[in-house]
Design a protein around this motif. Structure first.
Motif, PDB file in Angstrom:
ATOM      1  N   GLY A 131       0.796  -1.218   0.000  1.00 50.86           N
ATOM      2  CA  GLY A 131       0.000   0.000   0.000  1.00 50.86           C
ATOM      3  C   GLY A 131       0.827   1.266   0.000  1.00 50.86           C
ATOM      4  O   GLY A 131       0.283   2.358  -0.129  1.00 50.86           O
ATOM      5  N   PHE A 132       2.159   1.129   0.126  1.00 54.91           N
ATOM      6  CA  PHE A 132       3.031   2.303   0.195  1.00 54.91           C
ATOM      7  C   PHE A 132       4.361   1.921  -0.441  1.00 54.91           C
ATOM      8  O   PHE A 132       5.324   1.588   0.234  1.00 54.91           O
ATOM      9  CB  PHE A 132       3.228   2.734   1.656  1.00 54.91           C
ATOM     10  CG  PHE A 132       3.986   4.034   1.811  1.00 54.91           C
ATOM     11  CD1 PHE A 132       3.323   5.242   1.708  1.00 54.91           C
ATOM     12  CD2 PHE A 132       5.346   4.040   2.066  1.00 54.91           C
ATOM     13  CE1 PHE A 132       4.010   6.443   1.848  1.00 54.91           C
ATOM     14  CE2 PHE A 132       6.040   5.228   2.214  1.00 54.91           C
ATOM     15  CZ  PHE A 132       5.374   6.433   2.104  1.00 54.91           C
ATOM     16  N   ASP A 133       4.401   1.961  -1.776  1.00 55.93           N
ATOM     17  CA  ASP A 133       5.573   1.496  -2.517  1.00 55.93           C
ATOM     18  C   ASP A 133       6.555   2.646  -2.716  1.00 55.93           C
ATOM     19  O   ASP A 133       6.732   3.157  -3.823  1.00 55.93           O
ATOM     20  CB  ASP A 133       5.134   0.908  -3.856  1.00 55.93           C
ATOM     21  CG  ASP A 133       6.277   0.195  -4.578  1.00 55.93           C
ATOM     22  OD1 ASP A 133       7.340   0.020  -3.951  1.00 55.93           O
ATOM     23  OD2 ASP A 133       6.102  -0.161  -5.757  1.00 55.93           O
ATOM     24  N   LEU A 134       7.204   3.056  -1.621  1.00 57.98           N
ATOM     25  CA  LEU A 134       8.163   4.158  -1.694  1.00 57.98           C
ATOM     26  C   LEU A 134       9.360   3.770  -2.546  1.00 57.98           C
ATOM     27  O   LEU A 134       9.832   4.556  -3.374  1.00 57.98           O
ATOM     28  CB  LEU A 134       8.621   4.554  -0.288  1.00 57.98           C
ATOM     29  CG  LEU A 134       9.709   5.640  -0.213  1.00 57.98           C
ATOM     30  CD1 LEU A 134       9.225   6.927  -0.879  1.00 57.98           C
ATOM     31  CD2 LEU A 134      10.097   5.900   1.231  1.00 57.98           C
ATOM     32  N   ARG A 135       9.836   2.545  -2.369  1.00 56.31           N
ATOM     33  CA  ARG A 135      11.003   2.105  -3.134  1.00 56.31           C
ATOM     34  C   ARG A 135      10.698   2.098  -4.633  1.00 56.31           C
ATOM     35  O   ARG A 135      11.485   2.574  -5.444  1.00 56.31           O
ATOM     36  CB  ARG A 135      11.424   0.716  -2.668  1.00 56.31           C
ATOM     37  CG  ARG A 135      12.690   0.195  -3.337  1.00 56.31           C
ATOM     38  CD  ARG A 135      13.024  -1.191  -2.846  1.00 56.31           C
ATOM     39  NE  ARG A 135      14.243  -1.706  -3.461  1.00 56.31           N
ATOM     40  CZ  ARG A 135      14.673  -2.944  -3.311  1.00 56.31           C
ATOM     41  NH1 ARG A 135      13.991  -3.801  -2.561  1.00 56.31           N
ATOM     42  NH2 ARG A 135      15.783  -3.337  -3.898  1.00 56.31           N
ATOM     43  N   GLY A 136       9.528   1.560  -4.985  1.00 50.20           N
ATOM     44  CA  GLY A 136       9.154   1.537  -6.388  1.00 50.20           C
ATOM     45  C   GLY A 136       8.923   2.926  -6.945  1.00 50.20           C
ATOM     46  O   GLY A 136       9.243   3.207  -8.103  1.00 50.20           O
ATOM     47  N   SER A 137       8.346   3.834  -6.132  1.00 53.65           N
ATOM     48  CA  SER A 137       8.123   5.208  -6.572  1.00 53.65           C
ATOM     49  C   SER A 137       9.443   5.905  -6.869  1.00 53.65           C
ATOM     50  O   SER A 137       9.600   6.570  -7.901  1.00 53.65           O
ATOM     51  CB  SER A 137       7.349   5.982  -5.498  1.00 53.65           C
ATOM     52  OG  SER A 137       6.102   5.388  -5.232  1.00 53.65           O
ATOM     53  N   LEU A 138      10.404   5.747  -5.950  1.00 49.81           N
ATOM     54  CA  LEU A 138      11.705   6.382  -6.146  1.00 49.81           C
ATOM     55  C   LEU A 138      12.425   5.789  -7.353  1.00 49.81           C
ATOM     56  O   LEU A 138      13.035   6.512  -8.148  1.00 49.81           O
ATOM     57  CB  LEU A 138      12.551   6.220  -4.883  1.00 49.81           C
ATOM     58  CG  LEU A 138      13.898   6.950  -4.858  1.00 49.81           C
ATOM     59  CD1 LEU A 138      13.692   8.449  -5.039  1.00 49.81           C
ATOM     60  CD2 LEU A 138      14.636   6.673  -3.559  1.00 49.81           C
ATOM     61  N   ALA A 139      12.333   4.452  -7.505  1.00 52.36           N
ATOM     62  CA  ALA A 139      12.959   3.811  -8.665  1.00 52.36           C
ATOM     63  C   ALA A 139      12.349   4.299  -9.962  1.00 52.36           C
ATOM     64  O   ALA A 139      13.051   4.519 -10.962  1.00 52.36           O
ATOM     65  CB  ALA A 139      12.823   2.295  -8.551  1.00 52.36           C
ATOM     66  N   ALA A 140      11.023   4.501  -9.973  1.00 56.06           N
ATOM     67  CA  ALA A 140      10.353   4.971 -11.186  1.00 56.06           C
ATOM     68  C   ALA A 140      10.795   6.378 -11.548  1.00 56.06           C
ATOM     69  O   ALA A 140      10.953   6.708 -12.732  1.00 56.06           O
ATOM     70  CB  ALA A 140       8.837   4.919 -10.985  1.00 56.06           C
ATOM     71  N   VAL A 141      11.017   7.217 -10.541  1.00 58.48           N
ATOM     72  CA  VAL A 141      11.463   8.590 -10.795  1.00 58.48           C
ATOM     73  C   VAL A 141      12.907   8.601 -11.278  1.00 58.48           C
ATOM     74  O   VAL A 141      13.253   9.254 -12.272  1.00 58.48           O
ATOM     75  CB  VAL A 141      11.316   9.449  -9.529  1.00 58.48           C
ATOM     76  CG1 VAL A 141      11.978  10.815  -9.718  1.00 58.48           C
ATOM     77  CG2 VAL A 141       9.842   9.632  -9.176  1.00 58.48           C
ATOM     78  N   LEU A 142      13.773   7.840 -10.600  1.00 59.52           N
ATOM     79  CA  LEU A 142      15.196   7.859 -10.941  1.00 59.52           C
ATOM     80  C   LEU A 142      15.494   7.138 -12.247  1.00 59.52           C
ATOM     81  O   LEU A 142      16.559   7.344 -12.836  1.00 59.52           O
ATOM     82  CB  LEU A 142      16.001   7.225  -9.796  1.00 59.52           C
ATOM     83  CG  LEU A 142      15.957   7.967  -8.454  1.00 59.52           C
ATOM     84  CD1 LEU A 142      16.787   7.240  -7.413  1.00 59.52           C
ATOM     85  CD2 LEU A 142      16.439   9.407  -8.610  1.00 59.52           C
ATOM     86  N   ALA A 143      14.576   6.307 -12.715  1.00 60.68           N
ATOM     87  CA  ALA A 143      14.795   5.576 -13.961  1.00 60.68           C
ATOM     88  C   ALA A 143      14.799   6.504 -15.172  1.00 60.68           C
ATOM     89  O   ALA A 143      15.332   6.151 -16.222  1.00 60.68           O
ATOM     90  CB  ALA A 143      13.725   4.494 -14.137  1.00 60.68           C
ATOM     91  N   ILE A 144      14.185   7.666 -15.056  1.00 56.18           N
ATOM     92  CA  ILE A 144      14.128   8.633 -16.153  1.00 56.18           C
ATOM     93  C   ILE A 144      15.102   9.771 -15.849  1.00 56.18           C
ATOM     94  O   ILE A 144      14.945  10.478 -14.856  1.00 56.18           O
ATOM     95  CB  ILE A 144      12.705   9.199 -16.334  1.00 56.18           C
ATOM     96  CG1 ILE A 144      11.691   8.067 -16.480  1.00 56.18           C
ATOM     97  CG2 ILE A 144      12.660  10.138 -17.522  1.00 56.18           C
ATOM     98  CD1 ILE A 144      11.886   7.203 -17.697  1.00 56.18           C
ATOM     99  N   ALA A 145      16.109   9.928 -16.682  1.00 58.01           N
ATOM    100  CA  ALA A 145      17.132  10.943 -16.449  1.00 58.01           C
ATOM    101  C   ALA A 145      16.515  12.334 -16.368  1.00 58.01           C
ATOM    102  O   ALA A 145      15.762  12.738 -17.251  1.00 58.01           O
ATOM    103  CB  ALA A 145      18.175  10.898 -17.564  1.00 58.01           C
ATOM    104  N   GLY A 146      16.822  13.044 -15.297  1.00 62.17           N
ATOM    105  CA  GLY A 146      16.368  14.414 -15.145  1.00 62.17           C
ATOM    106  C   GLY A 146      14.979  14.572 -14.573  1.00 62.17           C
ATOM    107  O   GLY A 146      14.545  15.699 -14.314  1.00 62.17           O
ATOM    108  N   LEU A 147      14.248  13.465 -14.339  1.00 61.28           N
ATOM    109  CA  LEU A 147      12.873  13.589 -13.867  1.00 61.28           C
ATOM    110  C   LEU A 147      12.819  14.151 -12.451  1.00 61.28           C
ATOM    111  O   LEU A 147      11.936  14.939 -12.121  1.00 61.28           O
ATOM    112  CB  LEU A 147      12.180  12.223 -13.927  1.00 61.28           C
ATOM    113  CG  LEU A 147      10.681  12.211 -13.662  1.00 61.28           C
ATOM    114  CD1 LEU A 147       9.956  13.106 -14.656  1.00 61.28           C
ATOM    115  CD2 LEU A 147      10.130  10.787 -13.745  1.00 61.28           C
TER     116      LEU A 147
END
Length: 501
Positions: A261-277
């Protein structure tokens, strides 16, 4: 901005049996080292089922429904703020309420984004609408059962419980806004998404206009009790209308690597996966710092200048700027470099924040609010358009949730700090004979010169932050990457949507 085809993740997926009653949950897999599971069902979104015009009509229906829901929650939220200040004349109370609202958004947005990724979007919207309706019913029951003297005594818990119930109902409604951003990806063709985000900005502006007028008139003429009744009726209507909407393009919940219910790790990974996001999210946070100051002090400044009925009307007039800004984006887009557009808008916001209370003139204050709100949609639409274009749909909910959490956290920091400082030190000093004499050459004379001083300093800080951002290497790198993407747009535009299924 251009549409880029995102790379699909590489690890195997596992199934997840949780879900809402009529919508299957997304299948998921573990996230490791920034990686993610592939789409378990790459055909979950099928845009070939209907024409672009039909999908646009469905989006319009969802947008109108979200507008009604947002108007309702904002109507009750604005009314609570007006009512509290008028009954207590305490800016600490309004600052704490405003800061608590943004803090709750910051704490809950990652969870909201996780659920948006895991479940079908209409199911998420229906859950949020039903939950908000329940919370508003509870607030009405408490208002009826609690004596007015106890409810308005800030030293007792009853007022704070009452405020929290309304706040929670309003905050959960923001889950719908995250889901709305993902429906743009599902329903709108890539070359029209910036325009669709401009329409979203227009709807938000309409929300401010309507709720500002209605909230002021409602508190002034009907009182808080009937205001709650009106909010309940409108919330029930929005919920009933939402049940009639269908989005067949989302055949089933898209496969995603979100779990729990709180995927902080996945959220951060999704943001960092895109350069400059992450830098994009940081840039868009600049306006939230000054937003926290406005949240704490704008209503007290306006209520000192106007009666509550007139303040709601005048703020509504200023809020038409939001509609104008959204309309401009809907017509012309955001330009070749949304980051540049965003930072220019932030600089102009800082200038407005510094000068629109230099004198206690009603026309200056309203004009400043109008111009400020013209600029807000540019900041928000730039961020949304980029995320919709470069982030795969199965991760967009968490990216939007992370962005909302990160940006919302800025406002309560300033609101919680500024409200007590203004109440205890700045406002009394500005109203003293010595303080008034020192401030008068710069800010003129009037009862709200202390608040004007806070606005001036906040605006200068915002200008400096945005100018420094222009000089950073990350701004130049991100701008260059978007320029390269723009050059490749013709050959990529047709493949981006199909990569989502």
């Amino acid at each position: 901005m251009t549409e880029q085809k995102p790379a699909l993740p590489k690890t195997a997926a596992t199934s997840d049996g949780a879900g809402f009653s009529e919508d299957a949950a997304a299948t998921s897999g573990p996230v490791g080292d920034g990686g993610s599971a592939p789409l378990a069902d790459p055909d979950a979104v099928d845009t070939s089922l209907r024409t672009s015009a039909q999908r646009s009509r469905t989006f319009a229906g969802i947008l109108v429904n979200t507008a009604l829901a947002n108007i309702t929650t904002s109507y009750l939220w604005f009314a609570l703020t007006f009512w509290v200040y008028l009954e207590t004349r305490n800016v600490i109370a309004t600052g704490v309420i405003g800061g608590a609202y943004m803090l709750l958004i910051a704490l809950s947005s990652i969870s909201f984004g996780t659920f948006v990724d895991r479940y079908r979007k209409l199911a998420v919207m229906r859950f949020a609408a039903g939950f908000t309706l329940v919370m508003f019913v509870l607030s009405g029951v408490m208002f009826l059962m609690t004596p007015a003297g106890n409810l308005l005594d800030l030293r007792q818990p009853w007022f704070w419980i009452f405020a929290v119930i309304i706040l929670v109902g309003a905050v959960v409604e923001n889950m719908r806004n995250i889901a709305l951003s993902t429906t743009v990806t599902i329903l709108i063709d890539p070359d029209r998404r910036a325009n669709a985000n401009g329409l979203v900005g227009m709807v938000q502006g309409l929300m401010f206009v309507i709720t500002s007028v209605l909230s002021g008139l409602s508190v002034g003429l009907l009182g808080m009790g009937w205001t709650i009744v009106v909010a309940l009726v409108l919330t029930a209507l929005a919920f009933a209308h939402l049940l009639t909407l269908r989005m067949p393009e989302e055949v089933r919940a898209a496969g995603t690597d979100a779990h729990g219910g709180f995927d902080l790790r996945g959220s951060l990974a999704a943001v960092l996966a895109i350069a400059g996001l992450f830098a994009l999210i940081l840039f868009s946070t600049f306006n939230n710092f000054i937003g926290g100051v406005y949240m704490a002090l704008m209503d007290p400044y306006g209520l000192e200048m106007f009666p509550v009925e007139l303040w709601g009307t005048f703020f509504a007039l200023g809020a038409t700027g939001f509609i104008v800004g959204g309309a401009v984006i809907g017509k012309f887009g955001l330009g070749s470099n949304p980051l540049r557009t965003m930072l220019i808008a932030v600089i102009l916001m800082g200038i407005l924040g510094a000068v629109f209370t230099l004198r206690e003139w009603a026309w200056l204050y309203i004009a400043g609010i109008w111009l400020y709100l013209v600029l807000v949609p540019f900041v928000e639409a730039a961020e949304q358009t980029v995320i919709q274009q470069v982030v795969p749909l199965p991760r967009q909910g968490r990216v939007f949730g992370f962005a909302m959490a990160f940006e919302a956290a800025a406002a309560p920091i300033t609101a919680f700090l500024i409200a007590p400082i203004a109440e205890v030190w700045i406002i009394p000093y500005a109203r003293s004979a010595e303080g008034a004499a020192r401030i008068a050459p710069l800010l003129g004379e009037g009862t709200s010169r202390g608040i004007a001083l806070v606005f001036l300093v906040a605006g200068i800080i915002l200008i400096a932050a945005a100018l420094l951002a222009f000089l950073t290497p990350v701004y130049r790198r991100v701008s260059a990457s978007y320029a390269r993407a723009a050059a490749e747009a013709p050959k990529d535009a047709g493949t981006a949507t199909t990569s989502f299924g």
